[in-house]
Design a protein around this motif. Structure first.
Motif, short mmCIF file in Angstrom:
data_model
loop_
_atom_site.label_atom_id
_atom_site.label_comp_id
_atom_site.label_asym_id
_atom_site.label_seq_id
_atom_site.Cartn_x
_atom_site.Cartn_y
_atom_site.Cartn_z
N THR A 88 0.83 -1.20 0.00
CA THR A 88 0.00 0.00 0.00
C THR A 88 0.86 1.25 0.00
N ALA A 92 0.65 3.93 -2.97
CA ALA A 92 0.36 5.35 -2.72
C ALA A 92 1.43 6.23 -3.35
N SER A 95 1.31 6.08 -7.19
CA SER A 95 0.07 6.70 -7.65
C SER A 95 0.18 8.22 -7.60
N ARG A 164 -4.65 2.78 4.80
CA ARG A 164 -5.92 2.09 4.49
C ARG A 164 -7.12 2.94 4.87
N GLY A 165 -6.89 4.12 5.44
CA GLY A 165 -7.99 5.01 5.81
C GLY A 165 -8.68 4.62 7.10
N VAL A 197 -5.65 10.18 -4.84
CA VAL A 197 -5.43 8.76 -5.14
C VAL A 197 -6.73 7.95 -5.12
N PRO A 198 -7.62 8.14 -4.09
CA PRO A 198 -8.83 7.32 -4.08
C PRO A 198 -9.74 7.49 -5.30
N ARG A 199 -9.57 8.58 -6.05
CA ARG A 199 -10.37 8.75 -7.26
C ARG A 199 -10.09 7.65 -8.28
N TYR A 200 -8.90 7.10 -8.24
CA TYR A 200 -8.48 6.10 -9.23
C TYR A 200 -8.40 4.69 -8.67
N LEU A 201 -8.24 4.57 -7.37
CA LEU A 201 -8.07 3.25 -6.78
C LEU A 201 -9.21 2.94 -5.84
N ALA A 202 -9.82 1.77 -6.02
CA ALA A 202 -10.92 1.36 -5.13
C ALA A 202 -10.43 0.26 -4.23
#
Length: 202
Positions: A88, A92, A95, A164-165, A197-202
């Motif tokens: 991760t 990150a 990305s 991981r949020g 980053v979360p816009r592209y990775l789920a």
């Protein structure tokens, strides 16, 4: 890009070059489809080695998916958590570089970044460098002797929880789980890229 496989290792290289297998992706969606197992690239060289793509390569990508699509049960295993966090962190960093170089908003952020190295690291463990030069970003392994800013996680558990949020960055800062230092404008721009980053990775 190229992947060099041999001697029990795989390394990534930017740009074209000599290869035993060459795969063409006329559309970006074809790349996603290949990794999802719902489509295939167009081989332009190495037809006699295509079985490798269906065998070992697929097994490797399946293993990558296993380690990145975590569950609470899987994370209870310390070995799994270590691999997940390390992957991760790399995901990150790389990305952020791609977003800074390719995404319209990311390019504006990167264009405003002063030149310099940002050290991203987990104490006594993984270390990566996010390098800004002339509005372009790149990622490098290791420790930068000329870093202008650093973001060091106290340990793998802390890094994993933030990446991981599971724990907010400000909470981690307050607990001392993240130690930022150095040139604040670089860290500020990096955090803006990380937010994309979360816009592209789920």
């Amino acid at each position: 890009m190229r992947l060099a496989v041999g001697g029990g290792t795989i390394s990534h290289h930017r740009g074209a070059g000599p290869a035993d297998i060459k795969l063409l992706f006329p559309r970006p969606s074809m790349v996603n489809a290949m990794f999802a197992g719902t489509g295939n690239p167009i081989p332009t060289k190495g037809f006699n080695r295509i079985s490798w793509l269906k065998g070992p390569f697929t097994q490797i990508t399946d293993r990558l998916t296993h380690h990145l699509r975590h569950t609470p049960e899987l994370l209870a295993d310390p070995d799994y958590a270590r691999v997940n966090t390390t992957l991760t962190l790399h995901l990150a960093a790389y990305s952020m570089a791609e977003i800074g170089n390719r995404d319209p908003i990311g390019r504006r952020i990167a264009a405003g970044m002063p030149d310099g190295d940002i050290q991203l690291a987990v104490r006594d463990d993984a270390a990566l460098i996010l390098r800004a030069r002339g509005g372009r970003l790149s990622v490098h392994e290791g420790v930068s002797p000329t870093r202008r800013a650093t973001m060091v996680f106290a340990d793998l558990d802390s890094a994993g929880a933030v990446l991981r949020g599971e724990v907010a960055t400000y909470t981690a800062l307050g607990r001392g789980d993240i130690e930022p230092s150095g040139y604040v404008p670089l860290l500020d721009k990096m955090n803006k890229l990380l937010g994309l980053v979360p816009r592209y990775l789920a």
